[in-house]
Design an enzyme around this catalytic site. Structure first.
Site, mmCIF file in Angstrom:
data_model
loop_
_atom_site.group_PDB
_atom_site.id
_atom_site.type_symbol
_atom_site.label_atom_id
_atom_site.label_comp_id
_atom_site.label_asym_id
_atom_site.label_seq_id
_atom_site.Cartn_x
_atom_site.Cartn_y
_atom_site.Cartn_z
ATOM 1 N N ALA A 62 0.844 -1.200 0.000
ATOM 2 C CA ALA A 62 0.000 0.000 0.000
ATOM 3 C C ALA A 62 0.878 1.249 0.000
ATOM 4 O O ALA A 62 1.975 1.250 0.564
ATOM 5 C CB ALA A 62 -0.895 -0.016 1.229
ATOM 6 N N LYS A 63 0.377 2.305 -0.629
ATOM 7 C CA LYS A 63 1.138 3.561 -0.707
ATOM 8 C C LYS A 63 0.599 4.478 0.390
ATOM 9 O O LYS A 63 -0.310 5.281 0.171
ATOM 10 C CB LYS A 63 0.940 4.156 -2.118
ATOM 11 C CG LYS A 63 2.123 4.938 -2.605
ATOM 12 C CD LYS A 63 2.017 5.206 -4.087
ATOM 13 C CE LYS A 63 2.834 6.409 -4.500
ATOM 14 N NZ LYS A 63 4.254 6.389 -4.180
ATOM 15 N N ILE A 64 1.167 4.303 1.564
ATOM 16 C CA ILE A 64 0.682 4.973 2.776
ATOM 17 C C ILE A 64 1.681 6.054 3.187
ATOM 18 O O ILE A 64 2.895 5.813 3.191
ATOM 19 C CB ILE A 64 0.538 3.927 3.923
ATOM 20 C CG1 ILE A 64 -0.422 2.805 3.511
ATOM 21 C CG2 ILE A 64 0.093 4.587 5.236
ATOM 22 C CD1 ILE A 64 -1.814 3.255 3.136
ATOM 23 N N TYR A 103 6.675 6.503 4.045
ATOM 24 C CA TYR A 103 7.664 7.298 3.323
ATOM 25 C C TYR A 103 8.702 7.962 4.221
ATOM 26 O O TYR A 103 9.664 8.545 3.733
ATOM 27 C CB TYR A 103 6.967 8.268 2.359
ATOM 28 C CG TYR A 103 6.554 7.471 1.132
ATOM 29 C CD1 TYR A 103 7.361 7.407 0.018
ATOM 30 C CD2 TYR A 103 5.419 6.664 1.164
ATOM 31 C CE1 TYR A 103 7.038 6.603 -1.060
ATOM 32 C CE2 TYR A 103 5.085 5.851 0.099
ATOM 33 C CZ TYR A 103 5.903 5.821 -1.023
ATOM 34 O OH TYR A 103 5.591 4.996 -2.080
#
Ligand code: PMP
Length: 299
Positions: free
Chosen positions: A152-154, A158
């Site tokens: 998932a790009k959460i 980052y």
């Protein structure tokens, strides 16, 4: 850099001025990194302004939200329509679109019961530049998939990318390479990796990396052109012994490596199959017909 007095955002179904917009300081997303986002590119193509892989990006945004329990009441159709309208309102053609799903005020660690969506767009050149990259092996590893939904790009994920990127720059490199929790090659802070050996391509398998949409496009190009691609666990030593290596991502597109920890690769990037894939990718996003596939891949 990202906006000026005229810039328009899409916020929860409305187009609003970026300069007049506010965000709640008690948002759970701001405090805990509990948000999901995408990075999408539009191109001025032979057939007008086109958003590349729009369905795939909005599918992934939904998957990212579902992975961490952020409500996602939107359809791809409405968000794609809003994205094109946003480009038009901001007079953008070659642009980067940043959808962000964020959560309302809540200082507890409970999952969100509602969410908001923002679409922003701006002009952005090649994210990692257009020169071959001097990459440094990071001391940071990608998060353990048992601790994070790594597919998932959460937002919060980052921080790991920022630390790796910062360390690489501090050590004089252009970019970092992160390993997974077992020490195998994983990915860059914001891009997937491929290496080439004797005309064949290799890339880390899914599980410890983001399932990149550019990665999938590279595999698609290879399949169409009969170039063998293997997804497998890759050691750092194997990578150092490659003919060429490249990073790929929506923002970075396809960008070759000059070296890893100062060690160069066996063949010049411009003579490689990877270079042909780089050209093919550019042709694909610009919707140009490739006249002679055979001559491009040298088969
Ligand atoms: N890995 C990470 C960690 C990323 O942030 C990105 C950029 N989204 C990628 C890989 C490449 O993904 P994509 O090709 O979908 O942009």
């Amino acid at each position: 850099m990202y906006y000026n007095e005229e810039t328009i955002l899409y916020l929860d179904g409305k187009f609003v001025k970026a300069a007049d917009s506010k965000m709640n300081f008690y948002s759970q997303s701001l405090h805990y990194g509990y948000s999901a986002f995408e990075g999408i590119r539009s191109y001025k193509t032979a057939n007008g302004t086109k958003i590349f892989k729009q369905e795939e990006h909005y599918d992934r945004l939904r998957i990212s939200c579902e992975a961490v329990g952020i409500p996602y009441p939107w359809t791809n159709e409405e968000l794609i329509l809003a994205s094109y309208e946003l480009l038009q309102k901001n007079n953008l053609e070659d642009a980067y679109i940043r959808p962000l799903v964020f959560c309302p005020p809540n200082m507890s660690l409970q999952k969100a019961v509602s969410s908001n969506i923002l679409l922003a767009a701006w002009e952005w050149g090649a994210y990692l530049g257009d020169k071959l990259l001097r990459v440094g092996l990071s001391s940071f590893q990608r998060p353990n998939p048992k601790g994070f939904k790594i597919h998932a790009k959460i937002g919060g994920h980052y921080v790991n990318s920022i630390m790796a990127c910062q360390e690489a720059k501090d050590n004089g490199f252009d970019e970092a390479l992160l390993t997974d929790m077992n020490g195998y090659v994983a990915e860059g802070p914001g891009a997937n990796v491929f290496y080439e050996k004797e005309g064949k391509l290799f890339t880390p398998c899914l599980g410890n990396i983001l399932a990149g949409i550019t990665r999938a496009t590279v595999i698609e190009i290879c399949e169409e052109w009969g170039i063998e691609v293997t997804e497998k666990q890759i050691t750092v030593e194997e990578l150092k012994d490659a003919d060429t290596v490249f990073y790929c991502g929506t923002a970075a597109e396809i960008i070759g490596w000059e070296s890893l920890d100062g060690i160069g690769f066996k063949i010049p990037f411009n003579n490689s199959v990877s270079r042909k894939i780089q050209l093919a990718y550019k042709n694909r996003v610009l919707e140009l017909e490739v006249e002679d596939k055979k001559s491009l891949v040298g088969v």
